[in-house]
Design a protein around this motif. Structure first.
Motif, PDB file in Angstrom:
ATOM      1  N   GLN A  76      69.755  -1.979 -87.810  1.00 30.41           N
ATOM      2  CA  GLN A  76      69.595  -2.502 -89.246  1.00 30.41           C
ATOM      3  C   GLN A  76      71.024  -2.813 -89.928  1.00 30.41           C
ATOM      4  N   SER A  77      71.810  -3.202 -89.022  1.00 25.74           N
ATOM      5  CA  SER A  77      73.233  -3.498 -89.618  1.00 25.74           C
ATOM      6  C   SER A  77      73.834  -4.914 -88.906  1.00 25.74           C
ATOM      7  N   ALA A  78      74.823  -5.033 -89.899  1.00 20.78           N
ATOM      8  CA  ALA A  78      75.483  -6.420 -89.327  1.00 20.78           C
ATOM      9  C   ALA A  78      76.896  -6.069 -89.002  1.00 20.78           C
ATOM     10  N   HIS A  79      78.016  -6.130 -89.650  1.00 20.56           N
ATOM     11  CA  HIS A  79      79.415  -6.147 -89.000  1.00 20.56           C
ATOM     12  C   HIS A  79      79.758  -4.643 -89.469  1.00 20.56           C
ATOM     13  N   PHE A  80      79.222  -3.919 -90.624  1.00 13.95           N
ATOM     14  CA  PHE A  80      79.627  -2.540 -90.845  1.00 13.95           C
ATOM     15  C   PHE A  80      78.489  -1.629 -90.934  1.00 13.95           C
ATOM     16  N   PRO A  81      78.001  -1.169 -89.555  1.00 11.80           N
ATOM     17  CA  PRO A  81      77.093  -0.200 -89.397  1.00 11.80           C
ATOM     18  C   PRO A  81      77.409   1.195 -90.209  1.00 11.80           C
ATOM     19  N   ASP A  82      78.865   1.428 -90.417  1.00 12.47           N
ATOM     20  CA  ASP A  82      79.134   2.642 -91.257  1.00 12.47           C
ATOM     21  C   ASP A  82      78.468   2.655 -92.551  1.00 12.47           C
ATOM     22  N   LEU A  83      78.734   1.376 -93.110  1.00 14.79           N
ATOM     23  CA  LEU A  83      77.941   1.188 -94.528  1.00 14.79           C
ATOM     24  C   LEU A  83      76.478   1.045 -94.516  1.00 14.79           C
ATOM     25  N   GLU A  84      75.938   0.398 -93.534  1.00 14.30           N
ATOM     26  CA  GLU A  84      74.514   0.151 -93.841  1.00 14.30           C
ATOM     27  C   GLU A  84      73.808   1.406 -93.155  1.00 14.30           C
ATOM     28  N   GLU A  85      74.034   1.934 -92.260  1.00 16.13           N
ATOM     29  CA  GLU A  85      73.404   2.994 -91.436  1.00 16.13           C
ATOM     30  C   GLU A  85      74.336   4.200 -91.426  1.00 16.13           C
ATOM     31  N   PRO A  86      74.702   4.779 -92.641  1.00 21.45           N
ATOM     32  CA  PRO A  86      75.911   5.850 -92.484  1.00 21.45           C
ATOM     33  C   PRO A  86      75.499   7.103 -91.709  1.00 21.45           C
ATOM     34  N   GLU A  87      74.174   7.521 -92.086  1.00 22.52           N
ATOM     35  CA  GLU A  87      73.893   9.124 -91.492  1.00 22.52           C
ATOM     36  C   GLU A  87      73.681   8.631 -89.878  1.00 22.52           C
ATOM     37  N   LYS A  88      73.127   7.670 -89.641  1.00 19.75           N
ATOM     38  CA  LYS A  88      73.113   7.357 -87.876  1.00 19.75           C
ATOM     39  C   LYS A  88      74.263   6.977 -87.551  1.00 19.75           C
ATOM     40  N   PHE A  89      75.277   6.330 -88.091  1.00 17.68           N
ATOM     41  CA  PHE A  89      76.795   6.170 -87.731  1.00 17.68           C
ATOM     42  C   PHE A  89      77.441   7.590 -87.427  1.00 17.68           C
ATOM     43  N   VAL A  90      77.356   8.410 -88.317  1.00 18.13           N
ATOM     44  CA  VAL A  90      78.071   9.824 -88.371  1.00 18.13           C
ATOM     45  C   VAL A  90      77.525  10.666 -87.314  1.00 18.13           C
ATOM     46  N   GLN A  91      76.266  10.493 -87.111  1.00 15.71           N
ATOM     47  CA  GLN A  91      75.512  11.441 -86.184  1.00 15.71           C
ATOM     48  C   GLN A  91      75.890  11.046 -84.671  1.00 15.71           C
ATOM     49  N   THR A  92      76.007   9.363 -84.756  1.00 20.74           N
ATOM     50  CA  THR A  92      76.236   9.022 -83.220  1.00 20.74           C
ATOM     51  C   THR A  92      77.922   9.317 -82.857  1.00 20.74           C
ATOM     52  N   VAL A  93      78.531   9.161 -83.936  1.00 22.99           N
ATOM     53  CA  VAL A  93      80.139   9.431 -83.581  1.00 22.99           C
ATOM     54  C   VAL A  93      79.992  10.958 -83.302  1.00 22.99           C
ATOM     55  N   GLN A  94      79.603  12.007 -83.950  1.00 16.86           N
ATOM     56  CA  GLN A  94      79.712  13.271 -83.857  1.00 16.86           C
ATOM     57  C   GLN A  94      79.375  13.658 -82.511  1.00 16.86           C
ATOM     58  N   ASP A  95      78.084  13.328 -82.001  1.00 17.13           N
ATOM     59  CA  ASP A  95      77.347  13.650 -80.703  1.00 17.13           C
ATOM     60  C   ASP A  95      78.147  13.064 -79.589  1.00 17.13           C
ATOM     61  N   PHE A  96      78.798  11.927 -79.812  1.00 17.22           N
ATOM     62  CA  PHE A  96      79.821  11.403 -78.841  1.00 17.22           C
ATOM     63  C   PHE A  96      80.887  12.327 -78.594  1.00 17.22           C
ATOM     64  N   LEU A  97      81.819  12.405 -79.805  1.00 15.32           N
ATOM     65  CA  LEU A  97      82.978  13.247 -79.632  1.00 15.32           C
ATOM     66  C   LEU A  97      82.719  14.587 -79.284  1.00 15.32           C
ATOM     67  N   ASN A  98      81.501  15.187 -79.709  1.00 15.33           N
ATOM     68  CA  ASN A  98      81.320  16.567 -79.236  1.00 15.33           C
ATOM     69  C   ASN A  98      80.993  16.755 -77.877  1.00 15.33           C
ATOM     70  N   GLN A  99      80.804  15.675 -76.916  1.00 13.95           N
ATOM     71  CA  GLN A  99      80.477  15.739 -75.582  1.00 13.95           C
ATOM     72  C   GLN A  99      81.681  16.418 -74.921  1.00 13.95           C
ATOM     73  N   GLU A 100      82.759  16.017 -75.611  1.00 16.38           N
ATOM     74  CA  GLU A 100      84.357  16.399 -75.179  1.00 16.38           C
ATOM     75  C   GLU A 100      84.423  17.784 -75.059  1.00 16.38           C
ATOM     76  N   VAL A 101      83.961  18.197 -76.324  1.00 19.45           N
ATOM     77  CA  VAL A 101      84.117  19.642 -76.346  1.00 19.45           C
ATOM     78  C   VAL A 101      83.140  20.425 -75.205  1.00 19.45           C
ATOM     79  N   LEU A 102      82.091  20.044 -74.969  1.00 20.43           N
ATOM     80  CA  LEU A 102      81.220  20.311 -74.160  1.00 20.43           C
ATOM     81  C   LEU A 102      81.449  20.480 -72.604  1.00 20.43           C
ATOM     82  N   SER A 103      82.249  19.164 -72.360  1.00 17.18           N
ATOM     83  CA  SER A 103      82.755  19.218 -71.103  1.00 17.18           C
ATOM     84  C   SER A 103      83.869  20.070 -70.797  1.00 17.18           C
ATOM     85  N   GLU A 104      84.765  20.500 -71.941  1.00 16.88           N
ATOM     86  CA  GLU A 104      85.741  21.180 -71.529  1.00 16.88           C
ATOM     87  C   GLU A 104      85.699  22.642 -71.610  1.00 16.88           C
ATOM     88  N   ALA A 105      84.257  23.160 -72.034  1.00 21.44           N
ATOM     89  CA  ALA A 105      83.711  24.533 -72.025  1.00 21.44           C
ATOM     90  C   ALA A 105      83.767  25.299 -70.692  1.00 21.44           C
TER      91      ALA A 105
END
Length: 298
Positions: free
Chosen positions: A269-298
Motif C-alpha cells: 500500500q506504499s510508494a516511496h515512504f512506507p514509514d508514513l503510508e503503513e506505519p504500524e506494519k513498518f514498525v513491526q517489520t523493523v522490530q521483528d528484524f532487529l529482535n532476531q539479533e537478540v534471539l541469535s545472541e541468547a
C-alpha cells in the motif's frame, strides 16, 4: 546515554543529535535521513516515536542539513566526509556497534557506512534506498512522473524525451517542469499522507539547500557503490513500496541481489515512504528484524 537533544561536534561541524528510548538499553538504532540534504522532522514526529517505544533511537542530521551547521565550503559534502562525520558521532555514543535505519538516500548512506566501517555497524534497515550513480534510477523517476502526471504535463515530458538529450539533462528538465502535486503523486500512493508530509515540512521551517545533491551528482565515487555491494556482510532488511517510482522496487532489487545477506520486503500500500503510508506494519517489520539479533545472541 540519556534522552535529549544534543549538539555533537564532528569535523568541527556541530551536528543536531536526538536520543529517544535510552531507557530500553538496546543497541542504538541510528536513523539516516534522505534528500540528499533533507532532515528528520517528519520521521521524528510520526514513525520515530513508535520505534522508540521499544528501542533506543538516535537521530542525527547530516552536515548542512536540517538543524546541523553548514560546512565551511559549499563543496564539503563528499561521501567520505559524511562517513567521517558519522564515525565521530558514533564515537560520541560510546557503543561498540550500532544498527542503522536509512530511508531514501539515507539507505544509500547506510550502505556506504557499512562498507567503510564494517566493525562499527550491526544490522541495516534500508527503506526505499537510492543508488544515485545509476542512470537507471533517473529513468525510473522519469517513467514514474509520466505515470502520475496529468495529460498536459505528460505530453510535455514526452516532447522532451524525443529531443534526444542525455538522461541527466532530461531528468533535470522533468524535475523543473513538474509541480508539487505531481511530485506528491510520485512519492505517495495515499495523498492524505502526502498532505501530512507537506504540512510537517512547512511546520519545520527547514529547507534543503541542494548543495549536497550538487556535490554528489558531480563527484562520482572512485568505485561505484553498486560494485562494492557484494563486499557488505551485514544482515540487511530492504523495505520497498510497490508503488514507488522514486527509487522503487527495481533499485531495491539491484541492492538485494548484490548484498551477501539481505531480505526484500515489499509493502503493498506504499510508494516511496512506507514509514508514513503503513506505519504500524513498518514498525513491526523493523522490530521483528532487529529482535532476531537478540534471539541469535541468547
Amino acid at each position: 546515554m540519556r534522552d535529549g537533544i544534543y549538539e555533537v561536534e564532528a569535523n568541527s561541524i556541530k551536528h543536531w543529535v536526538k536520543v529517544e528510548g535510552a531507557q530500553h538499553g538496546t543497541t542504538p538504532l541510528v536513523i539516516l535521513h534522505g534528500g540528499p540534504g533533507g532532515n528528520h522532522y517528519t520521521f521524528e514526529h510520526t514513525t520515530g516515536p513508535l520505534l522508540s517505544n521499544t528501542r533506543t533511537v538516535v537521530y542525527y542530521e547530516q552536515r548542512g542539513c536540517g538543524r546541523s551547521a553548514m560546512p565551511p565550503s559549499d563543496t564539503d559534502y563528499r561521501i567520505e566526509q559524511l562517513v567521517s562525520d558519522f564515525y565521530s558521532i558514533k564515537k560520541w555514543l560510546r557503543y561498540e556497534k550500532v544498527d542503522l535505519l536509512g530511508y531514501s538516500f539515507g539507505g544509500e548512506l547506510a550502505l556506504e557506512l557499512a562498507y567503510s566501517l564494517p566493525k562499527e555497524i550491526g544490522k541495516l534497515v534500508l527503506s526505499g534506498p537510492s543508488l544515485l550513480e545509476l542512470k537507471a534510477g533517473k529513468l525510473l523517476q522519469i517513467a514514474g512522473f509520466m505515470s502520475v502526471a496529468d495529460i498536459p504535463t505528460l505530453k510535455k515530458i514526452d516532447e522532451l524525451a524525443i529531443q534526444g538529450c542525455s538522461v541527466l539533462d532530461l531528468y533535470e528538465q522533468v524535475w523543473n517542469l513538474v509541480d508539487y502535486q505531481t511530485v506528491d503523486r510520485l512519492l505517495f500512493q495515499n495523498q492524505e499522507k502526502a498532505r501530512l508530509n507537506r504540512s510537517l515540512w512547512e511546520e519545520s521551517k527547514l529547507r534543503n539547500t541542494g548543495l549536497m545533491m550538487e556535490v554528489l551528482k558531480n563527484e562520482p565515487r572512485k568505485v561505484p557503490l553498486v560494485d562494492r555491494l557484494c563486499q557488505i556482510k551485514q544482515e540487511a532488511l530492504i523495505i520497498a513500496g510497490i508503488h514507488d517510482f522514486n527509487t522503487g522496487i527495481p533499485i531495491s532489487k539491484i541492492i538485494h541481489q548484490h548484498l551477501q545477506n539481505s531480505r526484500l520486503q515489499p509493502f503493498l500500500q506504499s510508494a516511496h515512504f512506507p514509514d508514513l503510508e503503513e506505519p504500524e506494519k513498518f514498525v513491526q517489520t523493523v522490530q521483528d528484524f532487529l529482535n532476531q539479533e537478540v534471539l541469535s545472541e541468547a
